[in-house]
Motif scaffolding. Structure first.
Motif, PDB file in Angstrom:
ATOM      1  N   ASP A 111      38.281 -39.845 -55.784  1.00 53.57           N
ATOM      2  CA  ASP A 111      37.656 -39.104 -54.700  1.00 53.57           C
ATOM      3  C   ASP A 111      38.195 -37.674 -54.661  1.00 53.57           C
ATOM      4  OD1 ASP A 111      36.018 -41.111 -53.783  1.00 53.57           O
ATOM      5  OD2 ASP A 111      37.565 -41.923 -52.450  1.00 53.57           O
ATOM      6  N   MET A 112      37.302 -36.772 -54.310  1.00 52.25           N
ATOM      7  CA  MET A 112      37.688 -35.366 -54.217  1.00 52.25           C
ATOM      8  C   MET A 112      37.946 -35.007 -52.764  1.00 52.25           C
ATOM      9  SD  MET A 112      35.068 -33.735 -57.079  1.00 52.25           S
ATOM     10  CE  MET A 112      34.657 -32.393 -56.081  1.00 52.25           C
ATOM     11  N   THR A 113      38.867 -34.086 -52.575  1.00 51.86           N
ATOM     12  CA  THR A 113      39.133 -33.592 -51.224  1.00 51.86           C
ATOM     13  C   THR A 113      38.003 -32.652 -50.826  1.00 51.86           C
ATOM     14  OG1 THR A 113      40.369 -31.662 -51.969  1.00 51.86           O
ATOM     15  CG2 THR A 113      41.618 -33.727 -51.663  1.00 51.86           C
ATOM     16  N   PRO A 114      37.846 -32.387 -49.518  1.00 53.25           N
ATOM     17  CA  PRO A 114      36.813 -31.437 -49.095  1.00 53.25           C
ATOM     18  C   PRO A 114      36.989 -30.057 -49.744  1.00 53.25           C
ATOM     19  CG  PRO A 114      37.566 -32.694 -47.222  1.00 53.25           C
ATOM     20  CD  PRO A 114      38.449 -33.067 -48.369  1.00 53.25           C
ATOM     21  N   TYR A 115      38.237 -29.643 -49.927  1.00 47.13           N
ATOM     22  CA  TYR A 115      38.474 -28.342 -50.559  1.00 47.13           C
ATOM     23  C   TYR A 115      37.953 -28.347 -52.003  1.00 47.13           C
ATOM     24  CZ  TYR A 115      40.655 -24.452 -52.897  1.00 47.13           C
ATOM     25  OH  TYR A 115      40.858 -23.327 -53.641  1.00 47.13           O
TER      26      TYR A 115
ATOM     27  N   GLY B 294      24.906 -27.029 -56.003  1.00 43.46           N
ATOM     28  CA  GLY B 294      25.793 -26.321 -55.081  1.00 43.46           C
ATOM     29  C   GLY B 294      25.461 -26.598 -53.629  1.00 43.46           C
ATOM     30  N   ILE B 295      24.173 -26.652 -53.326  1.00 45.95           N
ATOM     31  CA  ILE B 295      23.758 -26.925 -51.946  1.00 45.95           C
ATOM     32  C   ILE B 295      24.146 -28.340 -51.544  1.00 45.95           C
ATOM     33  CG2 ILE B 295      21.733 -27.269 -50.478  1.00 45.95           C
ATOM     34  CD1 ILE B 295      20.490 -24.840 -51.950  1.00 45.95           C
ATOM     35  N   GLN B 296      23.884 -29.302 -52.435  1.00 43.04           N
ATOM     36  CA  GLN B 296      24.230 -30.687 -52.117  1.00 43.04           C
ATOM     37  C   GLN B 296      25.733 -30.853 -51.905  1.00 43.04           C
ATOM     38  OE1 GLN B 296      21.967 -32.918 -51.314  1.00 43.04           O
ATOM     39  NE2 GLN B 296      20.398 -31.414 -51.807  1.00 43.04           N
ATOM     40  N   LEU B 297      26.531 -30.231 -52.770  1.00 47.20           N
ATOM     41  CA  LEU B 297      27.985 -30.308 -52.605  1.00 47.20           C
ATOM     42  C   LEU B 297      28.452 -29.584 -51.351  1.00 47.20           C
ATOM     43  CD1 LEU B 297      29.165 -29.913 -56.286  1.00 47.20           C
ATOM     44  CD2 LEU B 297      29.600 -31.867 -54.792  1.00 47.20           C
ATOM     45  N   SER B 298      27.789 -28.487 -51.005  1.00 48.67           N
ATOM     46  CA  SER B 298      28.137 -27.761 -49.772  1.00 48.67           C
ATOM     47  C   SER B 298      27.898 -28.632 -48.547  1.00 48.67           C
ATOM     48  CB  SER B 298      27.305 -26.481 -49.648  1.00 48.67           C
ATOM     49  OG  SER B 298      27.637 -25.571 -50.651  1.00 48.67           O
TER      50      SER B 298
ATOM     51  N   GLN C 143      27.807 -31.998 -48.545  1.00 50.56           N
ATOM     52  CA  GLN C 143      28.749 -33.122 -48.583  1.00 50.56           C
ATOM     53  C   GLN C 143      30.162 -32.707 -48.203  1.00 50.56           C
ATOM     54  OE1 GLN C 143      28.506 -34.832 -52.473  1.00 50.56           O
ATOM     55  NE2 GLN C 143      26.416 -35.574 -52.196  1.00 50.56           N
ATOM     56  N   SER C 144      30.575 -31.523 -48.622  1.00 48.38           N
ATOM     57  CA  SER C 144      31.956 -31.090 -48.382  1.00 48.38           C
ATOM     58  C   SER C 144      32.161 -30.569 -46.970  1.00 48.38           C
ATOM     59  CB  SER C 144      32.353 -30.007 -49.382  1.00 48.38           C
ATOM     60  OG  SER C 144      31.664 -28.795 -49.100  1.00 48.38           O
ATOM     61  N   GLY C 145      31.083 -30.212 -46.292  1.00 43.96           N
ATOM     62  CA  GLY C 145      31.210 -29.641 -44.962  1.00 43.96           C
ATOM     63  C   GLY C 145      31.609 -28.177 -44.986  1.00 43.96           C
ATOM     64  N   ILE C 146      31.395 -27.498 -46.110  1.00 41.97           N
ATOM     65  CA  ILE C 146      31.813 -26.101 -46.234  1.00 41.97           C
ATOM     66  C   ILE C 146      31.117 -25.211 -45.209  1.00 41.97           C
ATOM     67  CG2 ILE C 146      30.134 -25.484 -48.013  1.00 41.97           C
ATOM     68  CD1 ILE C 146      32.223 -23.678 -49.238  1.00 41.97           C
ATOM     69  N   ALA C 147      29.876 -25.524 -44.902  1.00 37.15           N
ATOM     70  CA  ALA C 147      29.145 -24.697 -43.946  1.00 37.15           C
ATOM     71  C   ALA C 147      29.802 -24.765 -42.566  1.00 37.15           C
ATOM     72  CB  ALA C 147      27.692 -25.147 -43.856  1.00 37.15           C
ATOM     73  N   GLU C 148      30.238 -25.946 -42.177  1.00 28.04           N
ATOM     74  CA  GLU C 148      30.892 -26.088 -40.880  1.00 28.04           C
ATOM     75  C   GLU C 148      32.266 -25.417 -40.878  1.00 28.04           C
ATOM     76  OE1 GLU C 148      29.501 -28.726 -42.480  1.00 28.04           O
ATOM     77  OE2 GLU C 148      27.719 -28.937 -41.229  1.00 28.04           O
ATOM     78  N   LEU C 149      32.969 -25.499 -42.008  1.00 30.89           N
ATOM     79  CA  LEU C 149      34.305 -24.894 -42.098  1.00 30.89           C
ATOM     80  C   LEU C 149      34.256 -23.378 -42.022  1.00 30.89           C
ATOM     81  CD1 LEU C 149      35.891 -27.071 -44.936  1.00 30.89           C
ATOM     82  CD2 LEU C 149      36.433 -27.144 -42.500  1.00 30.89           C
ATOM     83  N   THR C 150      33.245 -22.795 -42.622  1.00 30.70           N
ATOM     84  CA  THR C 150      33.159 -21.339 -42.672  1.00 30.70           C
ATOM     85  C   THR C 150      32.357 -20.762 -41.519  1.00 30.70           C
ATOM     86  OG1 THR C 150      31.210 -21.442 -44.084  1.00 30.70           O
ATOM     87  CG2 THR C 150      33.357 -21.309 -45.182  1.00 30.70           C
ATOM     88  N   GLY C 151      31.693 -21.615 -40.773  1.00 27.23           N
ATOM     89  CA  GLY C 151      30.881 -21.137 -39.657  1.00 27.23           C
ATOM     90  C   GLY C 151      29.540 -20.581 -40.095  1.00 27.23           C
ATOM     91  N   SER C 152      29.171 -20.795 -41.356  1.00 21.16           N
ATOM     92  CA  SER C 152      27.889 -20.284 -41.838  1.00 21.16           C
ATOM     93  C   SER C 152      26.782 -21.285 -41.558  1.00 21.16           C
ATOM     94  CB  SER C 152      27.970 -19.984 -43.340  1.00 21.16           C
ATOM     95  OG  SER C 152      28.227 -21.174 -44.049  1.00 21.16           O
TER      96      SER C 152
END
Length: 126
Positions: free
Chosen positions: A1-5, A73-77, A79-88
């Motif tokens: 498993d990969m970390t969110p980062y 990239g969109i699918q991984l974004s 899944q990782s929650g990057i949008a929520e982390l960055t506020g985008s």
């Protein structure tokens, strides 16, 4: 498993590769259009066929690469929650097919441009 980062980092790598593929696509299209404009009328049918085939093959492959990298990239974004982390804004899944469609449209228009230059009697612009 990969970390969110790690997922976010991989997503950014995918999106960066998609942007790089888009730059290659634009280079292909503008090189083809320049060649068509400068020497298109003087080329033989065989030369035009070879040029069109090479352009079509490489631009279609690049278009699918753009769509695949962008979609990944969109699918991984998501899944990782990057949008929520960055506020985008959360990425939308319609972006990749839209970019692909626009690129395919550019290929068709470019081929038509070459065809129109090869038939000067059809050009009615004064």
């Amino acid at each position: 498993d990969m970390t969110p980062y790690e997922m976010a980092d991989l997503a950014q790598s995918y999106l960066g590769n998609g942007i790089a593929a888009l730059a290659i696509y634009l280079s292909l299209v503008f090189a083809y259009l320049a060649a068509a404009y400068i020497v298109g009328k003087d080329l033989t049918r065989t030369q035009v066929s070879i040029l069109n085939a090479l352009f079509l093959i490489f631009s279609v492959i690049t278009t699918f690469g753009i769509a695949a990298y962008t979609n990944g990239g969109i699918q991984l974004s998501i899944q990782s929650g990057i949008a929520e982390l960055t506020g985008s804004v959360v990425p939308r899944t319609w972006i990749a097919p839209t970019i692909g469609s626009v690129c395919l449209g550019g290929i068709v228009i470019s081929l038509k441009f070459m065809g129109d230059l090869r038939r000067p009697n059809l050009n009615t612009d004064v």
